[in-house]
Design a protein around this motif. Structure first.
Motif, PDB file in Angstrom:
ATOM      1  N   ASN A 190      -8.221  12.463  35.930  1.00 10.13           N
ATOM      2  CA  ASN A 190      -8.124  12.609  37.379  1.00 10.13           C
ATOM      3  C   ASN A 190      -6.763  13.146  37.805  1.00 10.13           C
ATOM      4  N   TYR A 216      -5.943  16.427  39.803  1.00 10.36           N
ATOM      5  CA  TYR A 216      -5.157  16.309  41.028  1.00 10.36           C
ATOM      6  C   TYR A 216      -4.006  17.309  41.044  1.00 10.36           C
ATOM      7  N   CYS A 263      -3.911  19.834  44.152  1.00 11.48           N
ATOM      8  CA  CYS A 263      -3.086  19.398  45.297  1.00 11.48           C
ATOM      9  C   CYS A 263      -2.250  20.562  45.824  1.00 11.48           C
ATOM     10  N   CYS A 272       1.495  21.953  39.464  1.00 10.95           N
ATOM     11  CA  CYS A 272       1.529  21.465  40.844  1.00 10.95           C
ATOM     12  C   CYS A 272       2.819  21.815  41.573  1.00 10.95           C
ATOM     13  N   TRP A 322      -2.808   6.390  38.845  1.00 10.12           N
ATOM     14  CA  TRP A 322      -3.961   6.794  39.654  1.00 10.12           C
ATOM     15  C   TRP A 322      -4.241   5.756  40.731  1.00 10.12           C
ATOM     16  N   ASN A 362      -1.706   6.323  43.469  1.00  5.01           N
ATOM     17  CA  ASN A 362      -2.033   7.470  44.314  1.00  5.01           C
ATOM     18  C   ASN A 362      -3.207   7.167  45.245  1.00  5.01           C
ATOM     19  N   ASP A 400      -3.155   7.058  49.386  1.00  6.06           N
ATOM     20  CA  ASP A 400      -4.065   7.918  50.138  1.00  6.06           C
ATOM     21  C   ASP A 400      -4.752   7.164  51.263  1.00  6.06           C
TER      22      ASP A 400
END
Ligand SMILES: [Zn+2]
Length: 295
Positions: A97, A101, A105, A183, A275, A278, A282
């Motif tokens: 994941n 991400y 992102c 990223c 994770w 994050n 969120d």
């Protein structure tokens, strides 16, 4: 849909249904026209081939809340092996994941990174975990772990008992920057402490970025060394996240019984916590704190 058997993206047709024995759920079965093998919709879930799947989300949340694996097994009344296996599965899912991400992102223009130190089995065998955090949002972007030799008063003892220990710091930082490539935008600001190891890496992997080095400060007691004492901290996003890692993962706490036994599993545990962290940033609703494979 991608075939999990041969990974072809060709034609996949429905192929009947079956009722799952453990909870009576009706599941769709599919057949891949390339390899003629069948699979079901559950292949793609975090619950694949698990019977006690109702425990999954609680195990995920509690493992990321500073509870040891043994204690969690006692709380839920299950075997220790169940928790240990879930940790590995969740770690792999979180790792995947996090990778997705990074690719999806918005490009990051401000980030902090540093290394968190822990150990496997004994303090004579330290481990470094490089973690990069986005400035302000405090989201974890990338993690890499590696072995490092003992330092300070433990050097002689460690050498005598366990022999030479390789230093994997270089590989670890290289891996971190490689992951960050997905990223980061081409210009930005990276903040670190005053370690002499970082500037060459930043120059080669983030060539157009500005590097700001801040001198280290004394840790205050509550943050286990990561949270700094008094006043404004330019590395707050980083230090606060590190303090949360130490609080959330039992094996990272100071003076704990729970130690890492395998480096690979530490990596998975760190990914799992990252994770969780994050997800929590969120949305602060518990219903959205769910671990599932994202694509
Ligand atoms: Zn196939």
């Amino acid at each position: 849909m991608v075939c999990p058997r041969c990974e072809s993206t060709g034609k996949i047709g429905k192929y009947g249904t079956y009722v799952r024995g453990s909870d009576g759920k009706k599941c769709q079965r599919y057949r891949c026209k390339a390899c003629l093998k069948t699979f079901s919709e559950t292949n793609f879930g975090i619950e694949y081939r698990l019977r006690k799947r109702h425990l999954n989300q609680n195990v995920f949340r509690i493992l990321c809340s500073g509870v040891s694996q043994r204690r969690l097994a006692i709380i839920l009344g299950v075997q220790r092996a169940l928790i240990a296996r879930r940790l590995l599965r969740f770690g792999r899912c979180a790792q995947h994941n996090l990778e997705i991400y990074r690719k999806q992102c918005n490009k990051v223009t401000k980030l902090n990174f540093d290394e968190l130190e822990t150990f496997e089995h004994t303090k004579c065998k330290p481990i470094t975990a490089a973690i990069a955090v986005e400035d302000k949002t405090r989201k974890v972007l990338a993690i890499a772990v590696g072995r490092i030799p003992a330092k300070g008063p433990l050097v002689h003892l460690a050498r005598k008992k366990y022999g030479l220990r390789p230093c994997e710091r270089r590989q670890c930082l290289t891996a971190l920057f490689k992951d960050l490539k997905d990223c980061t935008s081409s210009f930005g600001l990276v903040k670190t402490d005053k370690s002499k190891a970082y500037p060459p890496f930043i120059r080669s992997h983030l060539p157009n970025w500005t590097h700001e080095a801040t001198p280290g400060r004394r840790g205050c007691i509550v943050g286990q060394g990561e949270l700094k004492e008094g006043g404004w901290d330019p590395l707050f996003s980083l230090n606060h996240t590190y303090a949360m890692f130490r609080d959330g993962l039992k094996r990272l706490a100071r003076r704990t019984w729970c130690t890492t036994k395998k480096l690979e599993n530490l990596n998975l545990a760190l990914n799992m916590y990252a994770w969780f962290h994050n997800l929590y940033l969120d949305s602060k609703k518990v219903s959205q704190l769910k671990l599932k494979w994202i694509s």
